[in-house]
Design a protein around this motif. Structure first.
Motif, PDB file in Angstrom:
ATOM      1  N   ALA A 164      77.133 -51.963-103.077  1.00 12.06           N
ATOM      2  CA  ALA A 164      76.232 -52.988-102.542  1.00 12.06           C
ATOM      3  C   ALA A 164      75.255 -53.396-103.635  1.00 12.06           C
ATOM      4  O   ALA A 164      74.776 -52.548-104.401  1.00 12.06           O
ATOM      5  CB  ALA A 164      75.467 -52.447-101.331  1.00 12.06           C
ATOM      6  N   SER A 165      74.953 -54.681-103.720  1.00 12.27           N
ATOM      7  CA  SER A 165      73.999 -55.142-104.727  1.00 12.27           C
ATOM      8  C   SER A 165      72.575 -54.810-104.292  1.00 12.27           C
ATOM      9  O   SER A 165      72.286 -54.666-103.093  1.00 12.27           O
ATOM     10  CB  SER A 165      74.131 -56.651-104.923  1.00 12.27           C
ATOM     11  N   ASP A 166      71.677 -54.688-105.276  1.00  5.22           N
ATOM     12  CA  ASP A 166      70.267 -54.487-104.955  1.00  5.22           C
ATOM     13  C   ASP A 166      69.755 -55.605-104.056  1.00  5.22           C
ATOM     14  O   ASP A 166      68.966 -55.386-103.134  1.00  5.22           O
ATOM     15  CB  ASP A 166      69.433 -54.441-106.236  1.00  5.22           C
ATOM     16  N   GLU A 167      70.233 -56.829-104.323  1.00  7.86           N
ATOM     17  CA  GLU A 167      69.764 -57.991-103.566  1.00  7.86           C
ATOM     18  C   GLU A 167      70.208 -57.927-102.105  1.00  7.86           C
ATOM     19  O   GLU A 167      69.436 -58.243-101.194  1.00  7.86           O
ATOM     20  CB  GLU A 167      70.287 -59.279-104.208  1.00  7.86           C
ATOM     21  N   THR A 185      84.904 -43.857 -97.522  1.00  8.16           N
ATOM     22  CA  THR A 185      84.347 -45.180 -97.791  1.00  8.16           C
ATOM     23  C   THR A 185      82.950 -45.043 -98.387  1.00  8.16           C
ATOM     24  O   THR A 185      82.331 -43.982 -98.311  1.00  8.16           O
ATOM     25  CB  THR A 185      84.231 -45.994 -96.498  1.00  8.16           C
ATOM     26  N   PRO A 186      82.412 -46.124 -98.955  1.00  9.98           N
ATOM     27  CA  PRO A 186      80.981 -46.119 -99.306  1.00  9.98           C
ATOM     28  C   PRO A 186      80.136 -45.917 -98.045  1.00  9.98           C
ATOM     29  O   PRO A 186      80.579 -46.196 -96.930  1.00  9.98           O
ATOM     30  CB  PRO A 186      80.754 -47.517 -99.900  1.00  9.98           C
ATOM     31  N   LEU A 187      78.913 -45.447 -98.237  1.00  8.91           N
ATOM     32  CA  LEU A 187      78.029 -45.182 -97.096  1.00  8.91           C
ATOM     33  C   LEU A 187      77.793 -46.418 -96.251  1.00  8.91           C
ATOM     34  O   LEU A 187      77.584 -46.324 -95.042  1.00  8.91           O
ATOM     35  CB  LEU A 187      76.689 -44.637 -97.600  1.00  8.91           C
ATOM     36  N   THR A 188      77.833 -47.588 -96.867  1.00 11.23           N
ATOM     37  CA  THR A 188      77.566 -48.814 -96.145  1.00 11.23           C
ATOM     38  C   THR A 188      78.606 -49.096 -95.068  1.00 11.23           C
ATOM     39  O   THR A 188      78.334 -49.808 -94.104  1.00 11.23           O
ATOM     40  CB  THR A 188      77.527 -49.994 -97.132  1.00 11.23           C
ATOM     41  N   VAL A 189      79.797 -48.540 -95.226  1.00  8.79           N
ATOM     42  CA  VAL A 189      80.865 -48.723 -94.243  1.00  8.79           C
ATOM     43  C   VAL A 189      81.132 -47.426 -93.482  1.00  8.79           C
ATOM     44  O   VAL A 189      81.742 -47.432 -92.418  1.00  8.79           O
ATOM     45  CB  VAL A 189      82.153 -49.216 -94.934  1.00  8.79           C
ATOM     46  N   GLU A 191      93.632 -50.538 -88.507  1.00  8.99           N
ATOM     47  CA  GLU A 191      93.926 -50.869 -89.907  1.00  8.99           C
ATOM     48  C   GLU A 191      92.687 -50.679 -90.777  1.00  8.99           C
ATOM     49  O   GLU A 191      92.774 -50.175 -91.905  1.00  8.99           O
ATOM     50  CB  GLU A 191      94.417 -52.324 -90.010  1.00  8.99           C
ATOM     51  N   LEU A 192      91.544 -51.091 -90.246  1.00 10.96           N
ATOM     52  CA  LEU A 192      90.286 -50.896 -90.969  1.00 10.96           C
ATOM     53  C   LEU A 192      90.058 -49.417 -91.267  1.00 10.96           C
ATOM     54  O   LEU A 192      89.747 -49.036 -92.402  1.00 10.96           O
ATOM     55  CB  LEU A 192      89.129 -51.455 -90.143  1.00 10.96           C
ATOM     56  N   LEU A 193      90.217 -48.553 -90.255  1.00  8.61           N
ATOM     57  CA  LEU A 193      89.990 -47.127 -90.461  1.00  8.61           C
ATOM     58  C   LEU A 193      91.014 -46.541 -91.424  1.00  8.61           C
ATOM     59  O   LEU A 193      90.678 -45.727 -92.290  1.00  8.61           O
ATOM     60  CB  LEU A 193      90.036 -46.388 -89.124  1.00  8.61           C
ATOM     61  N   ALA A 194      92.267 -46.949 -91.278  1.00 10.49           N
ATOM     62  CA  ALA A 194      93.327 -46.398 -92.133  1.00 10.49           C
ATOM     63  C   ALA A 194      93.163 -46.817 -93.588  1.00 10.49           C
ATOM     64  O   ALA A 194      93.667 -46.136 -94.489  1.00 10.49           O
ATOM     65  CB  ALA A 194      94.693 -46.841 -91.617  1.00 10.49           C
ATOM     66  N   ALA A 195      92.446 -47.917 -93.840  1.00 11.69           N
ATOM     67  CA  ALA A 195      92.240 -48.375 -95.219  1.00 11.69           C
ATOM     68  C   ALA A 195      91.304 -47.460 -95.996  1.00 11.69           C
ATOM     69  O   ALA A 195      91.306 -47.464 -97.235  1.00 11.69           O
ATOM     70  CB  ALA A 195      91.700 -49.805 -95.223  1.00 11.69           C
ATOM     71  N   GLY A 196      90.493 -46.656 -95.287  1.00 12.51           N
ATOM     72  CA  GLY A 196      89.581 -45.754 -95.984  1.00 12.51           C
ATOM     73  C   GLY A 196      88.706 -46.503 -96.960  1.00 12.51           C
ATOM     74  O   GLY A 196      88.107 -47.523 -96.643  1.00 12.51           O
ATOM     75  N   GLY A 197      88.649 -45.974 -98.190  1.00 18.37           N
ATOM     76  CA  GLY A 197      87.854 -46.617 -99.237  1.00 18.37           C
ATOM     77  C   GLY A 197      88.714 -47.312-100.270  1.00 18.37           C
ATOM     78  O   GLY A 197      88.339 -47.384-101.442  1.00 18.37           O
ATOM     79  N   SER A 198      89.846 -47.827 -99.837  1.00 16.25           N
ATOM     80  CA  SER A 198      90.777 -48.459-100.776  1.00 16.25           C
ATOM     81  C   SER A 198      90.434 -49.907-101.084  1.00 16.25           C
ATOM     82  O   SER A 198      91.094 -50.540-101.916  1.00 16.25           O
ATOM     83  CB  SER A 198      92.204 -48.393-100.221  1.00 16.25           C
ATOM     84  N   ARG A 199      89.409 -50.439-100.412  1.00 14.71           N
ATOM     85  CA  ARG A 199      88.993 -51.820-100.640  1.00 14.71           C
ATOM     86  C   ARG A 199      87.469 -51.877-100.644  1.00 14.71           C
ATOM     87  O   ARG A 199      86.793 -50.943-100.203  1.00 14.71           O
ATOM     88  CB  ARG A 199      89.544 -52.748 -99.564  1.00 14.71           C
ATOM     89  N   SER A 200      86.938 -52.978-101.116  1.00  6.99           N
ATOM     90  CA  SER A 200      85.480 -53.156-101.122  1.00  6.99           C
ATOM     91  C   SER A 200      84.980 -53.321 -99.687  1.00  6.99           C
ATOM     92  O   SER A 200      85.753 -53.676 -98.786  1.00  6.99           O
ATOM     93  CB  SER A 200      85.107 -54.392-101.935  1.00  6.99           C
ATOM     94  N   PRO A 201      83.687 -53.094 -99.443  1.00  7.20           N
ATOM     95  CA  PRO A 201      83.155 -53.316 -98.091  1.00  7.20           C
ATOM     96  C   PRO A 201      83.426 -54.728 -97.576  1.00  7.20           C
ATOM     97  O   PRO A 201      83.729 -54.905 -96.388  1.00  7.20           O
ATOM     98  CB  PRO A 201      81.656 -53.058 -98.268  1.00  7.20           C
ATOM     99  N   GLU A 202      83.314 -55.727 -98.444  1.00  8.46           N
ATOM    100  CA  GLU A 202      83.573 -57.100 -98.010  1.00  8.46           C
ATOM    101  C   GLU A 202      85.023 -57.266 -97.569  1.00  8.46           C
ATOM    102  O   GLU A 202      85.308 -57.916 -96.552  1.00  8.46           O
ATOM    103  CB  GLU A 202      83.251 -58.080 -99.138  1.00  8.46           C
ATOM    104  N   GLU A 203      85.970 -56.689 -98.323  1.00 13.49           N
ATOM    105  CA  GLU A 203      87.383 -56.779 -97.963  1.00 13.49           C
ATOM    106  C   GLU A 203      87.668 -56.021 -96.671  1.00 13.49           C
ATOM    107  O   GLU A 203      88.452 -56.472 -95.830  1.00 13.49           O
ATOM    108  CB  GLU A 203      88.242 -56.236 -99.096  1.00 13.49           C
ATOM    109  N   LEU A 204      87.028 -54.878 -96.485  1.00 10.73           N
ATOM    110  CA  LEU A 204      87.211 -54.116 -95.255  1.00 10.73           C
ATOM    111  C   LEU A 204      86.690 -54.911 -94.055  1.00 10.73           C
ATOM    112  O   LEU A 204      87.314 -54.930 -92.987  1.00 10.73           O
ATOM    113  CB  LEU A 204      86.497 -52.769 -95.358  1.00 10.73           C
ATOM    114  N   GLY A 205      85.541 -55.560 -94.219  1.00 12.74           N
ATOM    115  CA  GLY A 205      84.985 -56.356 -93.133  1.00 12.74           C
ATOM    116  C   GLY A 205      85.912 -57.479 -92.714  1.00 12.74           C
ATOM    117  O   GLY A 205      86.040 -57.792 -91.519  1.00 12.74           O
TER     118      GLY A 205
END
Length: 601
Positions: free
Chosen positions: A261-264, A407-411, A549-563
């Motif tokens: 995630a960006s600081d912004e 996944t990252p904490l954000t997801v 599908e979202l859960l099965a993707a784990g951390g294989s994609r960015s948060p934006e792609e997972l969303g």
């Protein structure tokens, strides 16, 4: 207090599968294997990464994942044993030993991250197009984001090795100190209770009990306050030094980078939530009127608003949560059920046990575990649903491999909050009166306030503390209390009185110590999960495959792609406002139910 629950007392996890049933000797065996393989890996690859081709990179990543899995199994076993009895010196010694050996192995492999980061972008893109990297391609790509902040290899080795006797040791000390805190409630003859058990009583409908429990908590926090403040000061200084050496622009930048995630974007989240502090303030005003109070005190915030008995035995909680998971998706329910049939949960509160609740992933081939301090309240049922959400997320993502399972904490909070929500909605649908609906909605709003608004207020406290430590030096215990009260007063406005005793309550929060900057992820996760749940309300059964599908993707994609898998646009500046609108919708429903029940005029 709830009556003893004999079924709960037997809910202990079995950690033997982590070591293939070998007992503590298995820890040494795993680490010996990992060290041997790490040495061989370094001999084969150190200094040669710039000449590696695609097939050899794929083979190297497979071996690296295997080494990481061995260390992780040993580390998880030691940390989980320690979590259930932090007062046992033998368990503490085992965890320290594993940390020391694990750090040595990590240090042996440091070269790979540094050499990978040093490759030019064109070379990296060519390598990432090779076959065999499907379970680590995103991992390799995101690892390069740290390029501006990496030190030289000798410096990185020193940082890694000194962490064992530095920040890791201080964090362990804090865990031991807080786990040893026992609360005696004034006016009661009962023996002292663990801190978590005492805190759970703040939901009591009896204000005098809440006040006395709060006094007991404050009295229990006071004796070790100076020591815990010193621990925090030391870790604040340690982080300031490392951030400076690694050229991170803010105290939060390293956490944001790990969260992808960006600081912004994080600043926008915090600003959006702070701009809607009117929602918790409105809720606390409603709650005060329902409770017949002119204004809430801080110890009233979690108070039950009805006389409805919310004590839930362990067996009933399990049945309720599993039924809700199965109703949403039989596949999800089957994954969830394995936690209870496989001895993967440790539930009862106990002296020396770490406070709170968590889910611990191990490796894709070994069990995921849940730790709770189940006190028999309805909120504990939702905590079970929450941690089980983490568990099914880890298990469904296991095919991604150890490098991309998490996944990252954000997801990371998406599945947990979603799990809470399906359990909550099931309870709400079964409510047979306005009073019952109000009680349920009140609990949900209390949780939303705690998860979104209070976590952002705690993030604000961290920002104040880190900033002042860097600008002015060591903070006195009273100064921590002043900054805590400042961040909380902004949240509460005029709706809640901040008592003098509450100024000490920052001092038991483990996230400030072990994972600085972590707490905003709770707000991110809840608002994301509510938006995901809104998509489910619109599409119902058609949504379920996309969610899995979202859960099965784990951390294989960015948060934006997972969303995007579930139709959520995290890049939309209005995203946070949409999630906050759902919180406001629930607040409107609670107020309407309170009026219908005759609790508001």
């Amino acid at each position: 207090m709830p009556a003893p629950d004999p079924e709960l007392a037997a809910v202990r996890w079995n950690l033997a599968p982590l070591l293939d049933g070998a007992g503590e000797e298995g820890v040494t065996r795993l680490l010996d294997q990992a060290q041997t393989r790490a040495d061989a890996f370094a001999e084969a690859h150190q200094g040669l990464l710039e000449r590696i081709d695609g097939p050899r990179l794929a083979a190297a990543m497979e071996e690296l994942a295997g080494i990481i899995a061995l260390v992780h199994r040993a580390g998880t076993y030691a940390s989980l044993r320690f979590a259930t009895d932090t007062a046992d010196p033998a368990r503490g010694a085992l965890m320290a030993s594993v940390q020391e050996r694990g750090t040595a192995i990590e240090t042996r492999l440091l070269f790979f991250e540094l050499e990978w980061a040093a490759l030019d972008d064109e070379r990296v893109e060519a390598l990432l197009g090779a076959d065999g990297l499907d379970r680590c391609r995103h991992y390799l790509r995101t690892a390069r984001r740290y390029r501006p902040h990496l030190l030289s290899e000798p410096e990185e080795r020193i940082v890694a090795e000194k962490a064992v006797s530095g920040r890791n040791a201080w964090s362990r000390l804090f865990s031991e100190l807080t786990a040893a805190i026992e609360v005696t409630v004034p006016g009661e003859e009962a023996t002292a209770a663990p801190l978590d058990s005492a805190l759970s009583r703040l939901s009591s409908a009896d204000r005098d009990e809440r006040r006395r429990v709060a006094e007991g908590v404050t009295a229990a926090l006071e004796p070790g306050l100076r020591t815990r403040a010193y621990v925090y000061n030391t870790l604040l200084a340690d982080k300031a030094t490392e951030d400076r050496l690694r050229a991170y622009p803010t105290w939060l930048s390293s956490r944001n980078l790990s969260n992808e995630a960006s600081d912004e974007s994080v600043a926008a989240l915090v600003a959006a939530v702070r701009a809607r502090y009117d929602l918790p303030q409105r809720w606390y005003g409603i709650k005060a009127r329902v409770l017949g109070l002119e204004r809430l005190a801080d110890y009233d915030r979690a108070a039950a608003v009805t006389g409805e008995d919310d004590e839930v035995p362990w067996a009933s909680a399990c049945e309720l949560v599993l039924d809700a998971y199965r109703a949403f998706s039989p596949e999800l329910g089957a994954v969830a059920e394995r936690f209870f049939t496989g001895d993967r949960v440790d539930a009862p509160p106990a002296p020396g046990k770490r406070g709170g609740a968590f889910c611990a992933s191990t490796t894709p081939r070994t069990p995921t575990y849940l730790m709770l301090n189940y006190a028999g309240r309805r909120r504990d049922v939702l905590t079970l649903a929450h941690e089980l959400g983490h568990g099914v997320h880890f298990d469904l993502a296991a095919p991604r491999g150890i490098l991309e399972q998490s996944t990252p904490l954000t997801v990371a909070e998406t599945a947990s909050v979603f799990g809470e929500t399906i359990v909550f909605e099931r309870l709400l649908a079964a409510a047979d009166s306005a009073d019952s609906r109000f009680s349920l909605l009140a609990g949900a709003i209390d949780d939303a306030v705690a998860t979104v608004f209070r976590q952002v207020a705690m993030s604000r406290f961290e920002a104040l503390v880190h900033g002042e430590r860097r600008e002015r030096g060591e903070l006195a215990p009273d100064r921590f209390g002043e900054l805590w009260a400042e961040s909380q007063a902004e949240l509460f406005g005029d709706s809640v009185e901040v008592t003098d005793g509450y100024r000490l309550w920052w001092s038991y929060v483990p996230h400030f110590i072990a994972t600085p900057g972590y707490v905003y992820a709770y707000a991110y996760g809840l608002l994301l999960a509510l938006s995901v749940y809104a998509r489910y309300r619109e599409a119902r059964e058609a949504f379920v495959p996309r969610y899995l599908e979202l859960l099965a993707a784990g951390g294989s994609r960015s948060p934006e792609e997972l969303g995007r898998i579930v139709g959520v646009d995290l890049a939309d500046p209005g995203f946070w406002d949409a999630g906050l609108a759902l919180v406001a919708e629930r607040l409107d429903a609670a107020e309407a139910a309170a009026r219908e029940a005759g609790r508001l005029t």
